[in-house]
Scaffold this motif. Structure first.
Motif, PDB file in Angstrom:
ATOM      1  N   LYS A  32       0.816  -1.218   0.000  1.00  0.00           N
ATOM      2  CA  LYS A  32       0.000   0.000   0.000  1.00  0.00           C
ATOM      3  C   LYS A  32       0.849   1.267   0.000  1.00  0.00           C
ATOM      4  O   LYS A  32       0.340   2.339  -0.291  1.00  0.00           O
ATOM      5  N   LEU A  80      -5.937   6.285   0.547  1.00  0.00           N
ATOM      6  CA  LEU A  80      -6.054   5.123   1.441  1.00  0.00           C
ATOM      7  C   LEU A  80      -6.979   5.535   2.586  1.00  0.00           C
ATOM      8  O   LEU A  80      -7.044   6.697   2.944  1.00  0.00           O
ATOM      9  N   ARG A  93      -8.171   3.403   8.148  1.00  0.00           N
ATOM     10  CA  ARG A  93      -8.101   2.002   8.581  1.00  0.00           C
ATOM     11  C   ARG A  93      -6.928   1.286   7.899  1.00  0.00           C
ATOM     12  O   ARG A  93      -6.158   0.578   8.553  1.00  0.00           O
ATOM     13  N   GLU A  94      -6.790   1.516   6.594  1.00  0.00           N
ATOM     14  CA  GLU A  94      -5.676   0.869   5.870  1.00  0.00           C
ATOM     15  C   GLU A  94      -4.331   1.345   6.423  1.00  0.00           C
ATOM     16  O   GLU A  94      -3.386   0.569   6.532  1.00  0.00           O
ATOM     17  N   TYR A 135      -4.083  -0.366  10.084  1.00  0.00           N
ATOM     18  CA  TYR A 135      -4.054  -1.830  10.176  1.00  0.00           C
ATOM     19  C   TYR A 135      -3.162  -2.490   9.130  1.00  0.00           C
ATOM     20  O   TYR A 135      -2.452  -3.444   9.447  1.00  0.00           O
ATOM     21  N   ASP A 136      -3.184  -1.992   7.877  1.00  0.00           N
ATOM     22  CA  ASP A 136      -2.389  -2.659   6.843  1.00  0.00           C
ATOM     23  C   ASP A 136      -0.937  -2.176   6.862  1.00  0.00           C
ATOM     24  O   ASP A 136      -0.012  -2.976   6.792  1.00  0.00           O
ATOM     25  N   ILE A 137      -0.765  -0.867   6.986  1.00  0.00           N
ATOM     26  CA  ILE A 137       0.604  -0.350   6.995  1.00  0.00           C
ATOM     27  C   ILE A 137       1.194  -0.445   8.394  1.00  0.00           C
ATOM     28  O   ILE A 137       2.319  -0.893   8.585  1.00  0.00           O
ATOM     29  N   GLY A 178       0.212  -2.372  10.823  1.00  0.00           N
ATOM     30  CA  GLY A 178       0.154  -3.699  11.429  1.00  0.00           C
ATOM     31  C   GLY A 178      -0.872  -3.838  12.542  1.00  0.00           C
ATOM     32  O   GLY A 178      -0.895  -4.844  13.255  1.00  0.00           O
ATOM     33  N   GLY A 179      -1.705  -2.829  12.727  1.00  0.00           N
ATOM     34  CA  GLY A 179      -2.755  -2.921  13.755  1.00  0.00           C
ATOM     35  C   GLY A 179      -2.332  -2.307  15.074  1.00  0.00           C
ATOM     36  O   GLY A 179      -1.242  -1.759  15.207  1.00  0.00           O
ATOM     37  N   ASP A 187     -12.881   4.700   8.526  1.00  0.00           N
ATOM     38  CA  ASP A 187     -12.926   4.365   7.101  1.00  0.00           C
ATOM     39  C   ASP A 187     -12.895   5.593   6.196  1.00  0.00           C
ATOM     40  O   ASP A 187     -13.052   5.483   4.980  1.00  0.00           O
TER      41      ASP A 187
END
Lengths: 418, 167
Positions: free
Chosen positions: A3, A260, A263-264, A267-269, A271-272, A298
């Motif tokens: 991402k 983006l 949330r992305e 959580y995605d970049i 790692g949460g 979101d």
């Protein structure tokens, strides 16, 4: 899926930041060479087409700023690189200087050429004094190779870069205050007008740009803007370096395309959340930015979408806070910060922060008075409308957004905070 | 202010004066470089501060009114007109370090040094100062010791290891 993207940060880790030869071996100074073959207007048009918004926090259109600076009459002008990133949860300019100091110099040379300046000043915060040797070396090597100094690459354009140090004052990130500091004075903002574009450092027409903004300009001239505006959304083209930190598993600086969702990012970049706790809220753009609750996670990270929910990109800080922190304690920490950093010049900021802190302290202890919330809000609005500079205007973003999104944390229940 | 021209300097000896002269010369005796000059000088003065005699010396050397020098010293957080210590430990007290839990760090420092935040050890060796964010949020909770950053200080053992470098 990956991402993050690599445009502004493409040189990170690719060369030795202590060596201009290493930089030249990966195509360094292509941007300056290209710029010197273009006219000032062509460069401005390019910056406008890329719609690069100022990355220090104010998000002013760079092309427009450059065009204004270029049209100010004057044979002697100044470009300042604002490397005083003092917003808590912001360290992306540090990453740029650490990894790619030469690109920053390129950005300054291009800015100087575009607006017709002869001198550039880097104002580096004291907290980054360990980066001074890197910049001193980069300036010296660039000069030795003819990228700085008289008649750069035979173009007739001459430009010098000087390095100045801050001394631990957040308010010096404000343009006119930074100028006072470079002039060897205490850091208090100047009244406008005259605007610094006409009468700034040493009374000369002055352009102030953030580190990242200058780095983007250099990257855009290296590769053209098509690759850059391919990222992002229609209204927020391009990419942004964010400083992700707080209760997140992988804090750090990341270059992301606009668009983006938060949330992305988390959580995605990132790692949460640490220990897989619950996300409670996040703050964007440092202490002067607003906070947003988990319910709007979101929201896409673009200027237009964040604006709709009262958030800003600001400096690019993304501070993640989980359910272990009380909102009011967070507000208190921000309030302490602004008490410390207010320069004391104007009454709304100096006294407003003080009075609001007294109220916030009562909320922290659960001992607030029935009219405290109303009073705090009123003072906060007075500050954002009447403060002398951006510091006072934005100091209460956290409090106001906390009241908006977490009203229950400010409810008076029998005089006690529940 | 009467001691300004007195000959009994406590801190400013010939050697230090020569070093200050060099700093001023390296900065071309340029008054716009005042903030940077004061930082450089402070770094070489024992206990990392700017006593009156040194402020007065710089004022004289650079032909800048003493009041302006004090305007600068008293304004900036990184400049001090009172003695600090050989080893200045700055604890970040901004939000990121707070939400990542710097309580352990703060308590460990206080315990290991035997002083509270804003205090200096009796032997003048260590000062523990709170400071605003210094941009090490990616390795929070963090401290700065004489300008050097140490991060991920989540336990007493880790804090002790850092302090061991400054015995």
């Amino acid at each position: 899926m990956l991402k993050t993207v690599s445009f502004i940060t493409e040189n990170f880790g690719k060369y030795d930041p202590k060596s201009i030869d290493s930089y030249l071996s990966i195509g360094g100074f292509t941007a300056v060479k290209r710029a010197l073959t273009m006219s000032s207007n062509e460069i401005i048009d390019m910056a406008k087409a890329a719609s690069i918004k100022g990355r220090g926090g104010a998000a002013y259109d760079t092309g427009r700023k450059w065009s204004q600076a270029a049209s100010v009459p004057g044979l002697n002008k100044v470009v300042i690189c604002n490397a005083d990133e003092g917003e808590p949860c912001t360290f992306k300019d540090r990453a740029i200087i650490e990894n790619d100091p030469f690109r920053l110099l390129e950005g300054m040379i291009i800015a100087g050429y575009t607006v017709g300046a002869q001198n550039g000043y880097i104002y580096l915060r004291e907290e980054y004094s360990h980066l001074r040797p890197l910049l001193i070396n980069a300036i010296a090597e660039s000069k030795a190779k003819g990228f700085l100094g008289q008649n750069i690459l035979g173009s007739g354009f001459s430009f010098e870069i000087h390095l100045y140090s801050g001394a631990g004052a957040y308010v010096c990130g404000e343009g006119s205050t930074l100028i006072e500091s470079i002039e060897g004075k205490s850091g208090r903002p100047r009244i406008k007008p005259p605007f610094i574009k006409e009468c700034g450092l040493f009374q000369l027409p002055t352009l102030v740009n953030n580190v990242e903004t200058l780095a983007i300009a250099a990257a855009a001239l290296t590769h053209g803007i098509d690759d850059y505006i391919a990222f992002g959304t229609e209204k927020s083209p391009g990419s942004k370096i964010i400083s992700l930190a707080g209760n997140v598993k992988k804090p750090g600086t990341y270059e992301i395309p606009f668009g983006l969702t938060i949330r992305e990012i988390i959580y995605d970049i990132g790692g949460g959340i640490t220990d897989d706790n619950e996300l409670k809220f996040f703050q964007l753009g440092g202490a002067s930015g607003s906070i947003g609750p988990a319910s709007i996670v979101d929201t896409p990270y673009t200027y237009e979408d964040l604006g709709k929910v009262g958030l800003t990109v600001g400096s690019g800080g993304v501070l993640v806070v989980d359910d272990r922190t009380r909102v009011i304690d967070f507000v208190k920490s921000i309030q302490d910060f602004f008490i410390h950093e207010s320069c004391g010049k104007c009454t709304p900021c100096r006294e407003g922060n003080r009075q609001i802190l007294r109220i916030v302290d009562r909320f922290v202890d659960g001992a607030q008075n029935p009219r405290d919330l109303e009073t705090a809000e009123r003072f906060a609005h007075i500050m954002s409308n009447c403060a002398f500079c951006g510091l006072g205007e934005t100091a209460q973003s956290t409090l106001l957004s906390a009241i908006k999104y977490f009203p229950e944390e400010f409810e008076v229940k029998g005089g006690k905070l529940e | 202010m009467s001691s300004v021209n007195a000959t009994t300097f406590e801190v400013l000896n010939k050697e230090l004066a020569a070093k200050i002269d060099t700093i001023i010369t390296n900065n071309a005796n340029n008054s716009t470089k005042l903030v940077g000059i004061l930082l450089e000088v402070q770094a070489i003065v024992p206990k990392q501060y700017l006593p009156l005699e040194i402020a007065a010396y710089i004022s004289q050397k650079m032909n800048i009114p003493l009041s302006r020098i004090y305007d600068v010293i008293s304004f900036y957080a990184a400049l001090s007109d009172v003695p600090r210590a050989d080893c200045v430990i700055q604890l970040c007290d901004s939000v990121v370090c707070k939400v990542t839990g710097n309580t352990v760090l703060k308590e460990s420092l206080q315990e290991l040094l035997g002083i509270k935040v804003n205090e200096i050890t009796a032997d003048g060796k260590y000062a523990l100062e709170p400071t605003a964010c210094f941009g090490a949020c990616d390795i929070a909770p963090a401290i700065r010791v004489n300008g050097r950053v140490f991060g991920h200080l989540t336990s007493k053992e880790k804090v002790k290891k850092v302090l061991d470098n400054y015995k």
